[in-house]
Structures are given as structure tokens and as C-alpha cells.
Write a protein that holds these residues in place. Sequence first.
Motif, PDB file in Angstrom:
ATOM      1  N   THR A  21      21.700  -7.875  19.173  1.00  0.00           N
ATOM      2  CA  THR A  21      20.646  -8.565  19.143  1.00  0.00           C
ATOM      3  C   THR A  21      19.558  -7.992  18.239  1.00  0.00           C
ATOM      4  O   THR A  21      18.927  -8.868  17.338  1.00  0.00           O
ATOM      5  CB  THR A  21      19.860  -8.898  20.529  1.00  0.00           C
ATOM      6  OG1 THR A  21      20.874  -9.193  21.368  1.00  0.00           O
ATOM      7  CG2 THR A  21      18.683  -9.780  20.637  1.00  0.00           C
ATOM      8  N   VAL A  24      20.595  -8.377  14.402  1.00  0.00           N
ATOM      9  CA  VAL A  24      20.660  -9.836  13.935  1.00  0.00           C
ATOM     10  C   VAL A  24      19.429 -10.565  13.967  1.00  0.00           C
ATOM     11  O   VAL A  24      19.034 -11.305  12.940  1.00  0.00           O
ATOM     12  CB  VAL A  24      21.641 -10.712  14.862  1.00  0.00           C
ATOM     13  CG1 VAL A  24      21.617 -12.157  14.396  1.00  0.00           C
ATOM     14  CG2 VAL A  24      23.175 -10.036  14.861  1.00  0.00           C
ATOM     15  N   THR A  25      18.545 -10.131  14.979  1.00  0.00           N
ATOM     16  CA  THR A  25      17.002 -10.433  14.699  1.00  0.00           C
ATOM     17  C   THR A  25      16.365 -10.025  13.504  1.00  0.00           C
ATOM     18  O   THR A  25      15.497 -10.741  12.926  1.00  0.00           O
ATOM     19  CB  THR A  25      16.328 -10.008  16.001  1.00  0.00           C
ATOM     20  OG1 THR A  25      16.959 -10.231  17.148  1.00  0.00           O
ATOM     21  CG2 THR A  25      14.788 -10.173  15.932  1.00  0.00           C
ATOM     22  N   VAL A  30      15.729 -15.692  10.811  1.00  0.00           N
ATOM     23  CA  VAL A  30      16.204 -15.827  12.159  1.00  0.00           C
ATOM     24  C   VAL A  30      14.982 -15.744  13.280  1.00  0.00           C
ATOM     25  O   VAL A  30      14.086 -14.752  13.202  1.00  0.00           O
ATOM     26  CB  VAL A  30      17.173 -14.639  12.493  1.00  0.00           C
ATOM     27  CG1 VAL A  30      17.477 -14.562  13.965  1.00  0.00           C
ATOM     28  CG2 VAL A  30      18.528 -14.709  11.682  1.00  0.00           C
ATOM     29  N   VAL A  33      17.989 -15.155  18.627  1.00  0.00           N
ATOM     30  CA  VAL A  33      19.313 -14.693  18.900  1.00  0.00           C
ATOM     31  C   VAL A  33      19.923 -14.530  20.344  1.00  0.00           C
ATOM     32  O   VAL A  33      19.143 -14.080  21.089  1.00  0.00           O
ATOM     33  CB  VAL A  33      19.251 -13.163  18.322  1.00  0.00           C
ATOM     34  CG1 VAL A  33      20.953 -12.562  18.438  1.00  0.00           C
ATOM     35  CG2 VAL A  33      19.123 -13.113  16.838  1.00  0.00           C
ATOM     36  N   VAL A  44      22.875 -17.995  16.732  1.00  0.00           N
ATOM     37  CA  VAL A  44      21.600 -17.520  15.945  1.00  0.00           C
ATOM     38  C   VAL A  44      20.863 -18.582  15.341  1.00  0.00           C
ATOM     39  O   VAL A  44      21.538 -19.723  15.100  1.00  0.00           O
ATOM     40  CB  VAL A  44      22.223 -16.886  14.759  1.00  0.00           C
ATOM     41  CG1 VAL A  44      21.131 -16.515  13.630  1.00  0.00           C
ATOM     42  CG2 VAL A  44      22.957 -15.642  15.241  1.00  0.00           C
TER      43      VAL A  44
END
Lengths: 68, 68
Positions: A21, A24-25, A30, A33, A44
Motif C-alpha cells: 500500500t 503503490v500510494t 494515485v 490503494v 489502484v
Amino acid sequence: MSTATFTVVGMTCGHCVSSVTEEVTEVAGVTDVDVDLASGRLTVTSDIDIDETAVVAAVQEAGYQVAT
Amino acid sequence: MSTATFTVVGMTCGHCVSSVTEEVTEVAGVTDVDVDLASGRLTVTSDIDIDETAVVAAVQEAGYQVAT
């Protein structure tokens, strides 16, 4: 807004979910997530077109793989 | 100096090992903590008598259990 779904393999616990998390955040654009540990599903949401390569790289940075 | 060994159950990955190590390191007197993920073996070294109850509590604080 766009949404994409990936399958992450190798996560075993809530710490793994947190790591994915977090990484990817940080991908540009973005906004949300969601990671499901049991299924490995990573959802996403982004306010720009999702750069799938960047998401895969972020998952790898966290120490896991995206199933192809 | 004293050393005690415990068996921790529930750890699944390196993050779990880190969490246990971090919590047990905070127990009074503890100078070294070694955790083996595969076996669950937790080895604690202290410069005072090891407070086993405090170690068990620290493991629980990290989210895991000591096998009895």
C-alpha cells in the motif's frame, strides 16, 4: 479518474499489505490503494491514466510480484 | 548476562520478525534479540535476569503468541 486491478503474489500478512500500500500510494496520480491479502487483489485508483509499469515497479520495490 | 529461548507462533515473513525484534528489544535489560522465522525461535539476551512474562507480553504486543 481511472481504476486498475492487479494480482500481487507473495504477501503473507498485514505487514506485507502495508508495504505494498505504501509503495503503490507513491506512484504519480494515485489517489487510492486497496489491497486484499487473501486474494492478493490490488486495486489502484488514480486521477490520471494509471502507469501500470510504475505500479508493477512499486510492488516489486515493496518486495513482491505482480502476477502476469 | 542471561539468555532465554522462546518459540513464537504466527510469524509469516520478515516484517513479522522485525515487529517481534522491535518489541522484545524494548524489554528492560535486553541487550540482544535473535528471531528465526522458519523455526519461530526467539533468543533473548539480557544483562539482568530475564523477565519471561515481559517477553511474552512484548511478543503479544507485536501481534504474535509464545508457544507454551
